[in-house]
Design an enzyme around this catalytic site. Structure first.
Site, mmCIF file in Angstrom:
data_model
loop_
_atom_site.group_PDB
_atom_site.id
_atom_site.type_symbol
_atom_site.label_atom_id
_atom_site.label_comp_id
_atom_site.label_asym_id
_atom_site.label_seq_id
_atom_site.Cartn_x
_atom_site.Cartn_y
_atom_site.Cartn_z
ATOM 1 C CG ASP A 83 -2.861 -13.060 -11.650
ATOM 2 O OD1 ASP A 83 -3.828 -12.842 -10.885
ATOM 3 O OD2 ASP A 83 -2.186 -12.131 -12.134
ATOM 4 C CD GLU A 141 -4.751 -7.247 -9.975
ATOM 5 O OE1 GLU A 141 -4.914 -6.032 -10.218
ATOM 6 O OE2 GLU A 141 -3.743 -7.681 -9.384
ATOM 7 C CD GLU A 142 -0.368 -9.184 -8.906
ATOM 8 O OE1 GLU A 142 0.161 -8.077 -9.122
ATOM 9 O OE2 GLU A 142 -0.800 -9.523 -7.787
ATOM 10 C CG HIS A 368 3.145 -7.750 -4.713
ATOM 11 N ND1 HIS A 368 3.255 -7.161 -5.957
ATOM 12 C CD2 HIS A 368 1.845 -8.121 -4.609
ATOM 13 C CE1 HIS A 368 2.078 -7.163 -6.560
ATOM 14 N NE2 HIS A 368 1.202 -7.741 -5.745
#
Ligand code: NI
Length: 398
Positions: A83, A141-142, A368
């Site tokens: 993702d 995962e996020e 990020h």
């Protein structure tokens, strides 16, 4: 057993493919649990490679590949997350995201490319493998509850039964060609706190006729900082960050309510249990003193990520075998969270760092961020590591 030269020859033979996969996935990023195109692309590629797999797992976009060797033996799993994040890309790369506001800013495009290139590499050696290799491509995962927990529910650790699992995460500060490992707790359990303080609003000129939730919330937040400082064992890390606070409409109006949310991160089970209990005690006490009331919600995120010491040593030695001792270092623990922790609750394994910083990039952008850059030669490094760890684990030559 392949020699170091043979492992590298194999990794290099799939490197161009890995780059092509990475660029495609990077160009078309998708948010957590919405990875439908990525899922379709991976399924098509796995089909071409001739591997047998299950699709539409983990809520709809996960894949579970099983590669059986000719001889029976242990089962080793490798995992990638697929993702992306809600960030507008600003790298200026020719294959930058074509989806506005979405970017592979955590390197999951690289994780996916490394694993798919490994799948291609394993094709040519699978007949010689004494055991089974499981590849897990997981969504989300996020985002809670974490794709890992849903993939486990769908049996990726049970059919066949996995003996050990290995995963990696790109590290934009670590130079390409290097990896890092550490046993024990290395990533935090990220829990979430939501609080509303309710008072009684009124005119800013007559505070004595109100119960001011702004002053009360300010006191609560200040007092909460003392929990880490005064209640938690100083050698056990904990973080309490309030990241958002809302309340009020004008300079001369005392509102009825103030709400705030925060993240609470810990690395040991007993500290993790202590936090909500102490937090609520502090909120209750401060609100009672002010005559206010409160609502508190506490949501548990991923578990603490604990690397198994023995599996970590297997991974570390595999990395040394392909990269040399001087390129394998110790991984610093971090208060970041990672849903790979769910797999490690069930089976031994290790989560390592893969260097992706170009030697000439002296001021790298972090994970990020909109300018995260990856040195793509890291893809062959990841593949070489995975091939080596698979053969070390399956042959028992650890
Ligand atoms: Ni990540």
């Amino acid at each position: 057993m392949l020699s170091r030269e043979q492992v590298w020859e194999l990794a290099r033979s799939v490197h161009a493919y890995g780059i092509e996969v990475r660029r495609h996935i990077h160009r078309y990023p998708e948010l957590s649990f919405e990875e439908h195109e990525t899922h379709k692309y991976l399924a098509a590629e796995l089909q071409k490679l001739g591997h047998s797999f299950r699709s539409h797992l983990g809520g709809g976009t996960g894949l579970h590949v099983v590669i059986e060797g000719k001889q029976p033996g242990p089962v080793v799993a490798l995992r990638a997350d697929i993702d992306a994040l809600p960030i507008q890309e600003e790298t200026g790369l020719p294959f930058a995201s074509e989806r506005p506001g979405i970017m592979h800013a955590c390197g999951h495009d690289v994780h996916t490319a490394v694993l798919l290139a490994t799948a291609k590499a394993l094709q040519s050696i699978k007949d010689d493998l004494p055991g089974t290799v499981v590849l897990i491509f997981q969504p989300g995962e996020e985002r809670n509850p974490g794709g890992a927990s849903l993939m486990i529910r769908d049996g990726v650790l049970d059919r066949p039964k996995v003996d050990a699992i290995f995963g990696l995460h790109v590290d934009p500060y670590l130079q390409v060609g290097r990896m890092a490992f550490a046993p024990g707790p290395v990533m935090a359990a990220p829990d979430e706190l939501r609080v509303t303080v309710t008072g009684r609003g009124g005119h800013g000129a007559w505070p004595h006729r109100t119960v001011d939730p702004i002053v009360t919330a300010a006191q609560v937040i200040t007092s909460l900082q003392q929990i880490v400082a005064r209640n938690v064992d100083p050698i056990r890390p904990a973080v309490l960050t309030v990241g958002l606070i809302q309340g009020g409409t004008a300079h001369n109006v005392i509102p009825d309510e103030v709400s705030f949310v925060g993240t609470v991160r810990t690395m040991h089970e007993e500290v993790r249990r202590l936090m909500p209990e102490r937090i609520e005690t502090v909120i209750r006490g401060v609100c009672a003193a002010a005559g206010a009331t409160y609502r508190m919600e506490y949501e548990h995120g991923y578990p603490v990520l604990v690397n198994d010491p023995e599996a970590t040593e297997i991974g570390r030695r595999a990395a040394i075998a392909v990269l040399g001792e001087e390129n394998v270092g110790a991984m610093e623990p971090s208060m970041g969270g990672e849903d790979f922790a769910y797999y490690l609750e069930r089976v031994p394994g290790t989560f390592a760092r893969l260097g992706v910083r170009s030697p000439d990039n002296l001021a790298p952008h972090g994970l990020h961020t909109s300018r995260l850059m990856i040195d793509e030669s890291s893809i062959a490094v990841g593949v070489a590591y995975y091939i080596q760890v698979v053969q070390s684990f399956l042959t028992g030559d650890r």
